[in-house]
Structures are given as structure tokens and as C-alpha cells.
Design a protein around this motif. Structure first.
Motif, mmCIF file in Angstrom:
data_model
loop_
_atom_site.group_PDB
_atom_site.id
_atom_site.type_symbol
_atom_site.label_atom_id
_atom_site.label_comp_id
_atom_site.label_asym_id
_atom_site.label_seq_id
_atom_site.Cartn_x
_atom_site.Cartn_y
_atom_site.Cartn_z
ATOM 1 N N ALA A 46 30.420 31.542 36.668
ATOM 2 C CA ALA A 46 29.686 31.060 35.499
ATOM 3 C C ALA A 46 29.749 32.070 34.351
ATOM 4 C CB ALA A 46 28.232 30.785 35.879
ATOM 5 N N LEU A 47 29.568 33.350 34.667
ATOM 6 C CA LEU A 47 29.608 34.379 33.627
ATOM 7 C C LEU A 47 31.017 34.538 33.070
ATOM 8 C CD1 LEU A 47 27.262 37.178 35.040
ATOM 9 C CD2 LEU A 47 26.857 35.661 33.090
ATOM 10 N N CYS A 48 32.006 34.396 33.931
ATOM 11 C CA CYS A 48 33.382 34.508 33.456
ATOM 12 C C CYS A 48 33.696 33.393 32.459
ATOM 13 C CB CYS A 48 34.340 34.452 34.648
ATOM 14 S SG CYS A 48 36.036 34.869 34.242
ATOM 15 N N ALA A 49 33.206 32.193 32.745
ATOM 16 C CA ALA A 49 33.448 31.061 31.852
ATOM 17 C C ALA A 49 32.754 31.237 30.509
ATOM 18 C CB ALA A 49 32.987 29.769 32.520
ATOM 19 N N SER A 50 31.567 31.869 30.520
ATOM 20 C CA SER A 50 30.812 31.999 29.268
ATOM 21 C C SER A 50 31.149 33.271 28.495
ATOM 22 C CB SER A 50 29.304 31.968 29.553
ATOM 23 O OG SER A 50 28.919 33.048 30.389
ATOM 24 N N LEU A 51 31.382 34.380 29.205
ATOM 25 C CA LEU A 51 31.634 35.660 28.535
ATOM 26 C C LEU A 51 33.113 35.917 28.255
ATOM 27 C CD1 LEU A 51 29.192 37.919 30.622
ATOM 28 C CD2 LEU A 51 28.815 36.978 28.326
ATOM 29 N N ARG A 52 33.998 35.277 29.024
ATOM 30 C CA ARG A 52 35.440 35.485 28.871
ATOM 31 C C ARG A 52 35.830 36.968 28.869
ATOM 32 N NH1 ARG A 52 38.645 30.564 28.599
ATOM 33 N NH2 ARG A 52 37.035 28.993 28.797
ATOM 34 N N PRO A 53 35.447 37.717 29.913
ATOM 35 C CA PRO A 53 35.836 39.129 29.958
ATOM 36 C C PRO A 53 37.349 39.267 30.137
ATOM 37 C CG PRO A 53 34.973 38.450 32.071
ATOM 38 C CD PRO A 53 34.748 37.290 31.139
ATOM 39 N N ASP A 54 37.869 40.423 29.799
ATOM 40 C CA ASP A 54 39.294 40.684 29.998
ATOM 41 C C ASP A 54 39.617 40.899 31.475
ATOM 42 O OD1 ASP A 54 40.079 40.814 27.125
ATOM 43 O OD2 ASP A 54 38.682 42.507 27.152
ATOM 44 N N VAL A 55 38.704 41.599 32.160
ATOM 45 C CA VAL A 55 38.924 41.948 33.567
ATOM 46 C C VAL A 55 37.644 41.699 34.354
ATOM 47 C CG1 VAL A 55 39.435 43.833 35.187
ATOM 48 C CG2 VAL A 55 40.668 43.693 33.007
ATOM 49 N N VAL A 56 37.791 41.152 35.557
ATOM 50 C CA VAL A 56 36.668 40.971 36.482
ATOM 51 C C VAL A 56 36.927 41.827 37.712
ATOM 52 C CG1 VAL A 56 35.341 39.345 37.878
ATOM 53 C CG2 VAL A 56 36.327 38.589 35.710
ATOM 54 N N LEU A 57 35.966 42.670 38.071
ATOM 55 C CA LEU A 57 36.030 43.431 39.323
ATOM 56 C C LEU A 57 35.219 42.656 40.351
ATOM 57 C CD1 LEU A 57 35.531 47.094 38.022
ATOM 58 C CD2 LEU A 57 37.673 45.958 38.656
ATOM 59 N N MET A 58 35.882 42.111 41.367
ATOM 60 C CA MET A 58 35.261 41.163 42.292
ATOM 61 C C MET A 58 35.256 41.679 43.724
ATOM 62 S SD MET A 58 34.175 37.815 42.601
ATOM 63 C CE MET A 58 35.014 36.792 41.372
ATOM 64 N N ASP A 59 34.064 41.791 44.315
ATOM 65 C CA ASP A 59 33.987 42.116 45.734
ATOM 66 C C ASP A 59 34.412 40.882 46.532
ATOM 67 O OD1 ASP A 59 33.585 43.503 48.039
ATOM 68 O OD2 ASP A 59 31.399 43.542 47.920
ATOM 69 N N LEU A 60 34.790 41.070 47.789
ATOM 70 C CA LEU A 60 35.286 39.945 48.575
ATOM 71 C C LEU A 60 34.195 39.158 49.261
ATOM 72 C CD1 LEU A 60 38.526 41.054 50.454
ATOM 73 C CD2 LEU A 60 38.291 39.456 48.572
#
Length: 206
Positions: free
Chosen positions: A41-55
Motif C-alpha cells: 500500500a505504501l509503495c503504491a502511494s509513496l512511489r519510493p525508488d527502492v524498497v528494502l523488504m524482509d522475507l
């Protein structure tokens, strides 16, 4: 300025990453998430360049979130940042669309440079991960190849479109849509729409 979203269910980890990355003048943390769905949801709204994602987080794993973000066409580059480096996790993450796979014990300078590299469109892998991934890819059979139209049809299936809607969007008849789906089913070794989309995502075809 490279904008970063941190997705990890441990507050202490998020705080540590925010401090590490915030010390770099060209990096800024624009959001934090404690679950995969929240990260989506945050990626869709904030459009960051990079996401650091835990598994592994509550509410769904990171790999599933990466696959959905990739299928949605979000522009963010997702780097897995985890303590796990099992063969299955690595391959599934890369096939889901991850731009990198790093381990949490890496130094601050190395992490910052990896974020910069990912933002430039490069793939970033921890050395041990890269070696294991290459071994896996050498030993696996060649993945199926979908045509451009079959891929376009499956992408619209993933968005929930009916055959009629797909036909209208692609300017083809509904019977032609069915033909492309049947061909994709055969190549992927499945017999329904959901399995086709899931398999194509897992193989990195969508």
C-alpha cells in the motif's frame, strides 16, 4: 535524492536501518511498513525508488508482496534484506521480481551502495547469495517462453479482467483471448487462470 521504503516487522531493525541510511546525504527514508500488505500500500502511494523488504512478516510473506508489486507495474526496485539465505527463498524472491537479495549483517557503506546500484537499475546480490543462485540456475530446466500477446493476456488476468474485458483492451476477439490462454496453460503446465498467473509470477514471466 533516492527515496527508500523500509519493510520489516521488527521496530528495532527499522530504526537501525533508518539511522544507517539517513546518515547518507543522497538517501532518505520516506516510509516504513511492518508487513507485506502494508508495504504494498505504501509503495503504491509513496512511489519510493527502492524498497528494502524482509522475507517473513505477519500478514503475508515478502516474496508474495514482491510478486504483487511487480504484477502491478510499480516502478520501485525491491531489495530483499533478510537473515535467511536458503536456496528456495533466494530463487523465489528473484523469480518474483526482486532487484536484489542482501543479508542484514552487511556494513552500512555496502548497504548504501547497494541501494544506489538498485536505484540505477542494477541487480544487487550478496556474494554468497550470488554463488548459490548461479548454482540453482545452472541445474534447473529452461523455463517456458510466453509470447508477447500471451504475456499481455496473463497480465490482464492478474488484474482481474474477464476474457471479454481483455479482448476489448487488446482489440482482439474473446475466442482469440481463450486461444492465448490455452497456449499459456500448455506452456506453464496448468489448467486454470489462477494457476497460470501464479506460475508465471513464480517463474518471473510477469
Amino acid at each position: 535524492m533516492i527515496r527508500i521504503l523500509i519493510a520489516d516487522d521488527h521496530p528495532v531493525v527499522r530504526e537501525g536501518l533508518r539511522g544507517m541510511l539517513g546518515a547518507e546525504p543522497d538517501l532518505t527514508v520516506v516510509g516504513e511498513a511492518d508487513s507485506g500488505p502494508r508495504a504494498e500500500a505504501l509503495c503504491a502511494s509513496l512511489r519510493p525508488d527502492v524498497v528494502l523488504m524482509d522475507l517473513r512478516m505477519p500478514g503475508g510473506g515478502g516474496v508474495e508482496s514482491i510478486a504483487r508489486m511487480t504484477a502491478a507495474g510499480l516502478p520501485s526496485r525491491v531489495i530483499v534484506l533478510t537473515t535467511y539465505e536458503t536456496d528456495g527463498d533466494i530463487l523465489r524472491a528473484v523469480e518474483a521480481g526482486a532487484a536484489g537479495y542482501l543479508l542484514k549483517d552487511m556494513a552500512r557503506a555496502e548497504l548504501a551502495e547497494a541501494v544506489r546500484s538498485a536505484a540505477r537499475g542494477e541487480t544487487v546480490l550478496a556474494p554468497s547469495v550470488a554463488a548459490r543462485l548461479m548454482d540453482q540456475l545452472r541445474d534447473r530446466p529452461e523455463r517456458p517462453r510466453l509470447s508477447e500477446r500471451e504475456t499481455a493476456v496473463l497480465r490482464l488476468v492478474a488484474q482481474g479482467c474477464t476474457n471479454a474485458e481483455i479482448g476489448r483492451r487488446l482489440f482482439i476477439g474473446e475466442s482469440t483471448v481463450k486461444t492465448h490462454l490455452l497456449r499459456a496453460f500448455g506452456k506453464l503446465g496448468v489448467d486454470d487462470r489462477t494457476a497460470a498467473v501464479t506460475s508465471a509470477m513464480r517463474l518471473g514471466l510477469l
